[in-house]
Design a protein around this motif. Structure first.
Motif, mmCIF file in Angstrom:
data_model
loop_
_atom_site.group_PDB
_atom_site.id
_atom_site.type_symbol
_atom_site.label_atom_id
_atom_site.label_comp_id
_atom_site.label_asym_id
_atom_site.label_seq_id
_atom_site.Cartn_x
_atom_site.Cartn_y
_atom_site.Cartn_z
ATOM 1 N N LEU A 107 0.828 -1.202 0.000
ATOM 2 C CA LEU A 107 0.000 0.000 0.000
ATOM 3 C C LEU A 107 0.862 1.251 0.000
ATOM 4 C CD1 LEU A 107 -2.824 1.271 0.199
ATOM 5 C CD2 LEU A 107 -2.643 1.067 2.694
ATOM 6 N N LEU A 108 1.890 1.248 0.836
ATOM 7 C CA LEU A 108 2.766 2.416 0.924
ATOM 8 C C LEU A 108 3.488 2.643 -0.403
ATOM 9 C CD1 LEU A 108 3.771 4.547 2.938
ATOM 10 C CD2 LEU A 108 5.662 3.019 3.499
ATOM 11 N N ALA A 109 3.965 1.571 -1.027
ATOM 12 C CA ALA A 109 4.658 1.696 -2.305
ATOM 13 C C ALA A 109 3.724 2.228 -3.385
ATOM 14 C CB ALA A 109 5.231 0.340 -2.724
ATOM 15 N N GLU A 110 2.501 1.744 -3.413
ATOM 16 C CA GLU A 110 1.529 2.188 -4.411
ATOM 17 C C GLU A 110 1.243 3.678 -4.269
ATOM 18 O OE1 GLU A 110 -3.221 1.504 -5.458
ATOM 19 O OE2 GLU A 110 -2.153 0.084 -4.162
ATOM 20 N N ARG A 111 1.056 4.123 -3.047
ATOM 21 C CA ARG A 111 0.713 5.530 -2.828
ATOM 22 C C ARG A 111 1.918 6.442 -3.052
ATOM 23 N NH1 ARG A 111 -3.480 4.984 2.327
ATOM 24 N NH2 ARG A 111 -5.155 4.025 1.073
ATOM 25 N N ALA A 112 3.093 6.011 -2.651
ATOM 26 C CA ALA A 112 4.280 6.835 -2.882
ATOM 27 C C ALA A 112 4.548 6.980 -4.373
ATOM 28 C CB ALA A 112 5.492 6.207 -2.181
ATOM 29 N N ALA A 113 4.354 5.904 -5.124
ATOM 30 C CA ALA A 113 4.585 5.952 -6.571
ATOM 31 C C ALA A 113 3.616 6.887 -7.270
ATOM 32 C CB ALA A 113 4.488 4.546 -7.157
ATOM 33 N N ALA A 114 2.466 7.146 -6.652
ATOM 34 C CA ALA A 114 1.455 8.012 -7.261
ATOM 35 C C ALA A 114 1.700 9.496 -6.990
ATOM 36 C CB ALA A 114 0.069 7.620 -6.750
ATOM 37 N N ILE A 115 2.742 9.827 -6.208
ATOM 38 C CA ILE A 115 3.057 11.220 -5.895
ATOM 39 C C ILE A 115 4.125 11.697 -6.883
ATOM 40 C CG2 ILE A 115 3.944 12.800 -4.141
ATOM 41 C CD1 ILE A 115 2.980 10.777 -2.020
ATOM 42 N N PRO A 116 3.767 12.563 -7.839
ATOM 43 C CA PRO A 116 4.718 12.937 -8.905
ATOM 44 C C PRO A 116 6.059 13.445 -8.387
ATOM 45 C CG PRO A 116 2.510 13.730 -9.435
ATOM 46 C CD PRO A 116 2.451 13.207 -8.028
#
Length: 446
Positions: free
Chosen positions: A45-54
């Protein structure tokens, strides 16, 4: 956003860094796990959300022009797995173990060829509570910008982002060719800025001093090691004191820091310094409703911490009056505004001058004390509520302590970052914070 020159202060922070003095901000967030999340799901979850932050896809690269400059560019080979890691702690006191490990991880500089950030998921031997350590390079964000970036990992902010990206206010088109009034206005503004920079430089020279703290821990040589200490203060107590004393809640917290330093030094058997130590108190130059500039927008106040004053209430009065004088002068003037000078230096000067300027910081201030704002709403990650968050500030060259404070859930969370060898008893200083707040509360209500 594919390429963007580093703002002057960002460039200064980038070049200030060394192996012994990594220039990253941090935060240790503790969550109340209910057993519904395993370590793997939290990491995913953390990886998915961090990757979505440009912004977290950007790395720093050199440029030909301007000479000495650098730019943010999107990392084409970005792999979030290189930035989000899992560490399993041994059984025992999970919060204490997580705090200890966070201090050690803060020692390690970020890899400069990658986007300059890391996140660690810390779990215990048994399912339940977990923690997330976030490290962001200071060139990537100041405190307010770091909060805006880091908040994207939480359920509430990530959900809002998925519903629709925030729209930036449009800027009306204008001709690239300035009119005569614009030329005059630009020239006038530049003259005012130059005059202000000269005034700041003169103030810095006058404020610099060599009467350091003798044999105190704060005069010890840097070892490159880090230790994290934490304290939790009741926000209601802070506000009760403020209502009696006047001023702001931040004035009360600055007085708590001053009193805690005094208590800690006396407990250690150290003589109080002949001159009160000075705190650098960062101030954001971002304007409410203004453009969301990505670069650091910081100034600061210089504040003498009255550790030589034995009475807690008198210490608070002295802090409040000094901060009132600072605010009357404004954050763009005085020696504390030294960061503003970065805007007036060419990139090449930052590249070669930043290490020299960093070494001179010790002559200007003794300890950094910063307040980091957080969203007021209740936050969670994967449904697990956030129960505590401790901000961490970088240590300047030649300094052994930085204090960062954040308010969340009706409590003020204090993160103390120290040189581990110079300040091995950091927990005693953390305990002095709560003792000093209790003394102020007694004085306010007695």
């Amino acid at each position: 956003m594919s390429t963007e020159l580093l703002a002057p202060l960002d460039l200064a922070f980038w070049h200030l860094e060394s192996t012994e003095h990594p220039m990253h901000l941090g935060a240790l967030a503790l969550f109340e796990g209910d057993g519904g999340n395993d370590a793997g799901s939290i990491v995913e979850l953390l990886a998915e959300r961090a990757a979505a932050i440009p912004r977290l896809r950007m790395r720093v690269r050199g440029v030909l022009l301007p000479i000495g400059g650098a730019a943010w560019s999107t990392a084409k080979d970005f792999d979030v797995r290189r930035h989000v890691r899992h560490v399993r702690l041994p059984g025992g006191d999970f919060a204490a173990d997580a705090t200890h490990l966070a201090g050690e991880l803060m020692e390690q500089p970020l890899e400069r060829g990658l986007p300059p950030w890391e996140m660690y998921v810390l779990t215990g031997a048994e399912p339940g509570a977990f923690a997330v350590l976030v490290k962001l390079h200071h060139a990537l964000a100041d405190g307010m910008r770091a909060v805006a970036i880091g908040a994207g990992i939480f359920d509430q902010i990530a959900g809002a982002g998925a519903a629709g990206a925030r729209r930036e206010r449009g800027v009306p088109p204008r001709s690239w060719l300035p009119g005569p009034h614009q030329v005059v206005g630009f020239a006038r503004d530049r003259l005012e800025e130059v005059g202000r920079a000269v005034g700041i430089g003169a103030s810095v020279m006058r404020a610099s001093r060599f009467d350091l703290w003798g044999d105190s821990a704060f005069a010890a040589g840097s070892s490159g090691t880090r230790r994290l200490g934490t304290a939790v203060l009741g926000l209601d107590d802070v506000l009760k004191i403020r209502r009696v004393a006047g001023g702001t809640a931040n004035d009360v917290l600055l007085a708590v820091v001053a009193g805690a330093l005094r208590r800690w030094m006396l407990e250690r058997g150290e003589p109080l310094p002949g001159a009160d130590p000075r705190a650098l108190v960062p101030v954001s130059r971002r304007r409410p409703g203004g453009p969301a500039a990505s670069g650091n927008r910081l100034s600061a106040y210089l504040l003498g911490l009255p550790v030589s004053e034995p009475d807690a209430w008198t210490r608070l009065t002295a802090v409040r009056r000094a901060m009132d004088r600072n605010k009357a002068e404004g954050p763009g003037r005085g020696a504390g505004a030294v960061a503003v000078l970065a805007d007036h230096l060419p990139p090449l000067a930052h590249r070669f001058g930043a290490p020299i300027a960093g070494s001179a910081a010790r002559m200007l201030f003794d300890v950094l004390v910063t307040s980091v704002p957080l969203p007021r709403s209740t936050l969670s990650l994967g449904g697990s509520p956030l129960c505590a968050i401790y901000p961490m500030a970088p240590l300047a060259r030649g300094q052994s302590l930085a204090v960062a404070l954040s308010t969340y859930g009706g409590r003020v969370h204090v993160g103390l970052v120290a040189d581990a060898k110079a300040v091995p008893d950091l927990d005693r200083l953390a305990g002095s914070m709560t003792d000093e707040l209790a003394a102020l509360l007694r004085a306010a209500t007695g």
